[in-house]
Design an enzyme around this catalytic site. Sequence first.
Site, PDB file in Angstrom:
ATOM      1  N   CYS A   1       0.840  -1.201   0.000  1.00  0.00           N
ATOM      2  CA  CYS A   1       0.000   0.000   0.000  1.00  0.00           C
ATOM      3  C   CYS A   1       0.880   1.259   0.000  1.00  0.00           C
ATOM      4  CB  CYS A   1      -0.982  -0.047   1.174  1.00  0.00           C
ATOM      5  SG  CYS A   1      -2.308   1.138   0.980  1.00  0.00           S
TER       6      CYS A   1
ATOM      7  N   HIS B   1      -3.569  -5.308   0.365  1.00  0.00           N
ATOM      8  CA  HIS B   1      -3.058  -5.800   1.645  1.00  0.00           C
ATOM      9  C   HIS B   1      -3.071  -7.338   1.701  1.00  0.00           C
ATOM     10  CE1 HIS B   1      -2.724  -1.971   3.789  1.00  0.00           C
ATOM     11  NE2 HIS B   1      -3.731  -1.592   3.026  1.00  0.00           N
TER      12      HIS B   1
ATOM     13  N   GLU C   1      -1.841  -9.139   3.924  1.00  0.00           N
ATOM     14  CA  GLU C   1      -1.844  -9.599   5.321  1.00  0.00           C
ATOM     15  C   GLU C   1      -3.248  -9.744   5.909  1.00  0.00           C
ATOM     16  OE1 GLU C   1      -1.003  -6.704   4.185  1.00  0.00           O
ATOM     17  OE2 GLU C   1      -1.478  -5.059   5.527  1.00  0.00           O
TER      18      GLU C   1
ATOM     19  N   SER D   1       3.630 -12.714  39.543  1.00  0.00           N
ATOM     20  CA  SER D   1       2.394 -11.991  39.845  1.00  0.00           C
ATOM     21  C   SER D   1       1.205 -12.941  39.806  1.00  0.00           C
ATOM     22  CB  SER D   1       2.185 -10.886  38.812  1.00  0.00           C
ATOM     23  OG  SER D   1       1.853 -11.470  37.563  1.00  0.00           O
TER      24      SER D   1
ATOM     25  N   ASP E   1       2.602 -13.810  31.950  1.00  0.00           N
ATOM     26  CA  ASP E   1       3.919 -13.356  31.481  1.00  0.00           C
ATOM     27  C   ASP E   1       5.024 -13.712  32.485  1.00  0.00           C
ATOM     28  OD1 ASP E   1       2.471 -12.308  29.423  1.00  0.00           O
ATOM     29  OD2 ASP E   1       2.567 -10.238  30.122  1.00  0.00           O
TER      30      ASP E   1
END
Length: 518
Positions: free
Chosen positions: A89, A175, A177, A229, A233
């Site tokens: 693009c 595009h 993708e 935590s 992650d």
Amino acid sequence: MLSGGEHVTRNKVVVLDFGGQYSHLIVRRCRDLGVYTELVPFDVPIEVLKSDRIEGIILSGSPFSIHDHGSPRCDPRILELGIPVLGICYGAQLIAYLKGGVVEAGKKSEYGRTELYFSRDSALFQGLNDEGRLNVWMSHGDVIRELDGAEIIGYTKNSPVAAFRISNIYGVQFHPEVHHTDRGEKILWNFLYTICGCERNWTIESFVRDTIEEIKRQVGDGRVVCGLSGGIDSATTAVLVNRAIGDRLTCIFVDNGLLREGEKDEVLKTFRDELKLNVVFVDARERFLNRLRGVKDPEAKRKVIGELFISIFEAEANKLNADFLAQGTIYPDRIESARAGSGKASRIKSHHNVGALPAKLGLKLIEPIKDLYKDEVKEVAEELGIPRLIINRHPFPGPGLAARVVGEVTDDKLRICREASHIVEEELKRSGWYYKVWQAFAVVGDDLATGVMGDARRLGRIVTVRVVESREAMTADFVKLPYDVLEKISRRITNEVRGVTWVTYAISSKPPATIEPC
Ligand code: XMP
């Protein structure tokens, strides 16, 4: 090199980010196709590109027109490096412009699905179909009108140069993708494997294997601390480090009194008993709740919690004689902080990413999942055998329930928030909604409303239920839960949580609201 810090050096493809809405999606698609890909700023210095092991360069789309004053431009010498380039693009228009082509401003825009006629013998389009026609997704105002010296390999009704090639530099106006482009994945595959000659170097298994080796190499005989935590992650980070260095890793888990119902026991059971990690548990409930007394302002609460967390963590880490701190920073955190300087992303994560701590403690930092997107972290977590309870749990803010208790955090409001949130989660799990939504919880503040308990009229708290859907939390919509699920939640909260008379449902989206109330 581009990611900063030490990490496994892989061959890679880079996507130059001109600010297009699909830039991250291009990176994701290439990684899904098995090639390690990174997003880099459009003005990345050419020396960086030269010194890295880059096999292909993709130029993303952009909200700008190349005719706009101040529109983003990359170093034109990128086109002379000999590395294959694919412009998408705006990226294609920029190549055309830099190569002396004619890019017409906003005359014949194309939006949505459009039929592309392509040349079947082009390396970019080989193996798509025998017809030489394809539906592709267009979203552009400007049009490449002429490009001398280029081979035109695709056109549409309104775009005479919808795809072109100059040596190993390609441009496509559409595009590939997005899913609306038929066989878009194959077009990207052709670019990566046929044109760039990439090797398949990005699978979850190879990531786990390489990362464990890398941690071994980095840490040597050293010792590592990691704050847990209970979220995915830090869990993934801890397990990767544990696989590399065993019990030379110590995790620190702090109960700040602001955890969800049952969370402390679940975390300890999962990490100590099931995953066999070394966990130091610190019961700091009283210290946090005492410090929070009288503090009403949301940012002031965050500050109190953040500072106390750091001082507790520091004291524990000092006892352990560690050399390294492992942190669960992920890719979007780094990209956002890079874009915003030391801006929004780092502020949002300030509790988890204990910023200045490594330097203060004289610790070196290891961030084993810093190149991963959230869903890649989930795949790695699954590969490592982390229980689904942890993997599929909703995100939870660093300041814990203090973000959901409006005004001062009192014992009573905290109890109401915890019990009511538990009911919300339980009912969403029962009705099958929990895993379809981003976050679901209860909020309580100082507002009171009248209820009838038995025969007596009595003032009680108002609890607000918040259930949102989102991708990565930048925007969010309230979830249109069925009335019967809402009714059940409401009935249970007023029946089971002492002191609550009314339940309301938050129907504000983000923006203008935020997900957490404070
Ligand atoms: P907001 O409320 O800003 O939240 O729409 C966006 C996402 O970030 C989480 N959040 C936080 N996470 N420390 C954190 O670690 C914080 O201070 C914090 N505040 C919000 C929130 O749960 C949501 O997923």
